[in-house]
Design a protein around this motif. Sequence first.
Motif, short mmCIF file in Angstrom:
data_model
loop_
_atom_site.label_atom_id
_atom_site.label_comp_id
_atom_site.label_asym_id
_atom_site.label_seq_id
_atom_site.Cartn_x
_atom_site.Cartn_y
_atom_site.Cartn_z
N GLU A 30 -3.35 -11.92 -16.10
CA GLU A 30 -2.37 -11.71 -15.04
C GLU A 30 -1.92 -10.26 -14.99
O GLU A 30 -1.80 -9.67 -13.91
CB GLU A 30 -1.14 -12.59 -15.26
N LEU A 31 -1.67 -9.69 -16.15
CA LEU A 31 -1.23 -8.30 -16.20
C LEU A 31 -2.33 -7.34 -15.75
O LEU A 31 -2.05 -6.35 -15.05
CB LEU A 31 -0.76 -7.94 -17.61
N LEU A 32 -3.58 -7.61 -16.12
CA LEU A 32 -4.68 -6.76 -15.66
C LEU A 32 -4.83 -6.83 -14.14
O LEU A 32 -5.03 -5.80 -13.49
CB LEU A 32 -6.00 -7.19 -16.32
N GLU A 33 -4.72 -8.02 -13.58
CA GLU A 33 -4.81 -8.18 -12.12
C GLU A 33 -3.68 -7.45 -11.42
O GLU A 33 -3.89 -6.79 -10.40
CB GLU A 33 -4.82 -9.66 -11.75
N ALA A 34 -2.47 -7.53 -11.97
CA ALA A 34 -1.33 -6.83 -11.39
C ALA A 34 -1.54 -5.32 -11.45
O ALA A 34 -1.23 -4.60 -10.49
CB ALA A 34 -0.05 -7.22 -12.11
N LEU A 35 -2.08 -4.83 -12.55
CA LEU A 35 -2.35 -3.40 -12.69
C LEU A 35 -3.39 -2.95 -11.66
O LEU A 35 -3.23 -1.91 -11.02
CB LEU A 35 -2.84 -3.09 -14.11
N GLU A 36 -4.44 -3.73 -11.48
CA GLU A 36 -5.46 -3.39 -10.49
C GLU A 36 -4.86 -3.36 -9.08
O GLU A 36 -5.19 -2.47 -8.28
CB GLU A 36 -6.61 -4.39 -10.55
N GLU A 37 -3.99 -4.30 -8.80
CA GLU A 37 -3.31 -4.34 -7.49
C GLU A 37 -2.48 -3.07 -7.28
O GLU A 37 -2.51 -2.47 -6.22
CB GLU A 37 -2.44 -5.58 -7.39
N LEU A 38 -1.74 -2.67 -8.31
CA LEU A 38 -0.94 -1.45 -8.22
C LEU A 38 -1.82 -0.21 -8.03
O LEU A 38 -1.48 0.70 -7.26
CB LEU A 38 -0.07 -1.28 -9.46
N GLU A 39 -2.95 -0.17 -8.71
CA GLU A 39 -3.87 0.96 -8.55
C GLU A 39 -4.42 1.01 -7.14
O GLU A 39 -4.55 2.09 -6.55
CB GLU A 39 -5.00 0.87 -9.58
N ASP A 40 -4.72 -0.16 -6.56
CA ASP A 40 -5.19 -0.22 -5.17
C ASP A 40 -4.11 0.28 -4.21
O ASP A 40 -4.40 1.02 -3.27
CB ASP A 40 -5.60 -1.64 -4.79
N ILE A 41 -2.87 -0.11 -4.46
CA ILE A 41 -1.76 0.33 -3.60
C ILE A 41 -1.59 1.83 -3.69
O ILE A 41 -1.42 2.51 -2.67
CB ILE A 41 -0.46 -0.41 -3.98
N ARG A 42 -1.67 2.37 -4.90
CA ARG A 42 -1.55 3.83 -5.06
C ARG A 42 -2.68 4.56 -4.35
O ARG A 42 -2.46 5.59 -3.71
CB ARG A 42 -1.55 4.20 -6.54
N ALA A 43 -3.89 4.04 -4.46
CA ALA A 43 -5.03 4.67 -3.79
C ALA A 43 -4.85 4.61 -2.27
O ALA A 43 -5.14 5.59 -1.56
CB ALA A 43 -6.33 3.99 -4.20
N PHE A 44 -4.37 3.47 -1.77
CA PHE A 44 -4.12 3.34 -0.34
C PHE A 44 -3.06 4.34 0.11
O PHE A 44 -3.23 5.03 1.11
CB PHE A 44 -3.68 1.91 -0.01
N ASP A 45 -1.95 4.43 -0.63
CA ASP A 45 -0.89 5.36 -0.29
C ASP A 45 -1.39 6.80 -0.30
O ASP A 45 -1.04 7.59 0.59
CB ASP A 45 0.30 5.21 -1.24
N ALA A 46 -2.21 7.14 -1.29
CA ALA A 46 -2.76 8.50 -1.36
C ALA A 46 -3.68 8.77 -0.17
O ALA A 46 -3.64 9.85 0.42
CB ALA A 46 -3.51 8.69 -2.67
N ALA A 47 -4.49 7.79 0.20
CA ALA A 47 -5.40 7.96 1.35
C ALA A 47 -4.60 8.11 2.64
O ALA A 47 -4.95 8.92 3.51
CB ALA A 47 -6.35 6.78 1.44
N MET A 48 -3.52 7.36 2.77
CA MET A 48 -2.70 7.44 3.98
C MET A 48 -1.97 8.78 4.07
O MET A 48 -1.68 9.26 5.16
CB MET A 48 -1.69 6.29 4.02
N ALA A 49 -1.70 9.39 2.93
CA ALA A 49 -0.98 10.66 2.91
C ALA A 49 -1.90 11.86 3.18
O ALA A 49 -1.42 12.96 3.44
CB ALA A 49 -0.28 10.84 1.56
N GLU A 50 -3.21 11.63 3.12
CA GLU A 50 -4.15 12.73 3.34
C GLU A 50 -4.08 13.21 4.78
O GLU A 50 -3.93 12.44 5.72
CB GLU A 50 -5.59 12.27 3.05
N GLU A 51 -4.21 14.52 4.92
CA GLU A 51 -4.27 15.12 6.24
C GLU A 51 -5.69 14.92 6.78
O GLU A 51 -6.63 14.79 6.02
CB GLU A 51 -3.97 16.63 6.14
N GLY A 52 -5.81 14.90 8.05
CA GLY A 52 -7.14 14.82 8.64
C GLY A 52 -7.20 13.83 9.78
O GLY A 52 -6.22 13.19 10.15
N GLU A 53 -8.38 13.74 10.32
CA GLU A 53 -8.62 12.90 11.49
C GLU A 53 -8.57 11.43 11.11
O GLU A 53 -9.12 11.01 10.09
CB GLU A 53 -10.01 13.24 12.06
N ASN A 54 -7.93 10.65 11.94
CA ASN A 54 -7.93 9.20 11.77
C ASN A 54 -9.06 8.61 12.59
O ASN A 54 -9.31 9.03 13.72
CB ASN A 54 -6.60 8.59 12.25
N LEU A 55 -9.77 7.65 12.02
CA LEU A 55 -10.87 7.00 12.72
C LEU A 55 -10.48 5.58 13.09
O LEU A 55 -9.89 4.87 12.27
CB LEU A 55 -12.12 6.97 11.83
#
Length: 67
Positions: A30-55
């Motif tokens: 359960e803890l590993l799955e929660a950690l993976e979910e948090l890592e996915d959220i962080r990656a999504f947030d970082a991608a959304m914060a990137e400058e550039g063209e939206n497709l």
Amino acid sequence: MLEQAAEEAVLIERYGKPAGVLLSPERYEELLEALEELEDIRAFDAAMAEEGENLPWEQVKAELGWS
């Protein structure tokens, strides 16, 4: 300790200081799955914060061959 760990985390101490934690395999997963979910959220947030063209999603799917 194993019986207790089935119900809750067990703190293991060495010379009065925390040295480890004993968890049930289910809680560990359960803890590993929660950690993976948090890592996915962080990656999504970082991608959304990137400058550039939206497709548009339809274009992305087409470029990946998903449509």
